[in-house]
Design an enzyme around this catalytic site. Sequence first.
Site, short mmCIF file in Angstrom:
data_model
loop_
_atom_site.label_atom_id
_atom_site.label_comp_id
_atom_site.label_asym_id
_atom_site.label_seq_id
_atom_site.Cartn_x
_atom_site.Cartn_y
_atom_site.Cartn_z
N ASP A 1 9.23 3.00 -0.19
CA ASP A 1 8.19 3.66 0.60
C ASP A 1 8.41 3.28 2.05
OD1 ASP A 1 5.99 4.65 1.82
OD2 ASP A 1 4.51 3.68 0.51
N TYR B 1 0.85 -1.19 0.00
CA TYR B 1 0.00 0.00 0.00
C TYR B 1 0.88 1.24 0.00
CZ TYR B 1 -3.44 3.49 1.57
OH TYR B 1 -4.25 4.59 1.68
N LYS C 1 4.30 9.13 9.00
CA LYS C 1 4.06 8.52 10.31
C LYS C 1 5.01 9.00 11.41
CE LYS C 1 1.14 5.04 8.40
NZ LYS C 1 1.16 4.22 7.21
#
Length: 434
Positions: free
Chosen positions: A244, A150, A272
């Site tokens: 990522d 994702y 994050k």
Amino acid sequence: MVAIHPSKQDVSDKLFARAVELIPGGVNSPVRAFKSVGGAPRFIRSASGATMTDADGRTYIDYVGSWGPMILGHADEEVVEALRDALARGTSYGAPTELEIEMAEEITSAVPSVEMVRMVNSGTEATMSALRLARAVTGGTRVVKFEGCYHGHEDSMLVRAGSGVATLGLPDSPGVPASLARETTTVPFNDARALQKVFDESGEIAAVIIEPVVGNMGCVPPQAGYLQRVREITREHGALLIFDEVMTGFRLARGGAQELFNVAPDITTLGKIIGGGLPVGAYGASREIMNTVAPAGQMYQAGTLSGNPLAMTAGLVTLKRLRDKTVYERLERSTARLCEGMTEAAREAGVETVTNRVGSMWTSFFTSEPVTNWTEATKSDRALYAKFFHLMLDEGVYLAPSQFEAGFVGLAHTDELIDRTIEAAGKSFRSLKL
Ligand SMILES: *Cc1c(COP(=O)(O)O)cnc(C)c1O
């Protein structure tokens, strides 16, 4: 000791009923809605350290950690104090600040492949911008992603692979133009041959984007040598490699998965943890590549709130605390304790699980077979996971409300809380067999 009240959730249920009238599905991000485990979500009132308290006053040991950012724990004193100071100086200026330089220094010193960095407001924005950058630099259009990875919800990443070695992208969501989805090719994770085949069959690939340790199909580590092969293949063909690291950055090591596995990508995305619980994202690369970005270069990308002083403040406190190498040793130890305990508890109860873990990222899959890619992840018994999830919730443990999400251990998870979790897991596994 964490209070356990396996009773009704009157207040949460009422809030959810109100929310679904006003917010699609009652939530501002789909996975929060408990769709894959059933039942209504808990509404959270407050959080502190490794625990969260819901609107009914029940406290849970939290292994979601806001999906990754809360590595220091919730409402960390130093973060709260720094934010209080920052608040009084104003919440956004739309002009540069020294905080942004400090953040860039912190990131570039931790991640050697990143010499320059641009701050954005979410992981989605980071990957979207990184893909644009890769296309701008290479002049190519096609991108390759991996099944089950994702990268946020931008159009070209919302594609699912069908069966077969390499499947041309089909939109995973209405609203994504098929023409755009076709620019994305999806291959299985941990299969270097499948990636090689894509390059053999099509030219003009701008970028390969990968979660170097996957968190978004549950935790799935790369097999030995796999990331090195991905690096070699992309280099041979002149495609840029994007790691990522929105989830893994500052989580698996200070320098992220690229430090842990000693593979340097061309572009890195972060998010994050670097916002310390405030909305944030970033993408970075070599000076040469980053100078393509406006206003240094021609690739346009902007943001009203980018580099927001509150996000920079919370992020900087967090990243400075993670300079201490022993932090990662502590996380390794406590997460190993948790996973070994859970595995043992499952075995004793006669429940088949396979636990994957890298550092403080982990997932217990309800399956007896190894999980190395998306196809294998989907073989796990999701109905059993849903039952386990609710049993654990009743025991005061908040796991991810989906089998296909990683769990996170933070610095606030004490051995006592972990042992309580293992005990709760033992009870829950035994209940599954009744
Ligand atoms: C969370 C995540 C994203 C998206 O970040 P948002 O801030 O939710 O937009 C992208 N990539 C990975 C690997 C993630 O874990």
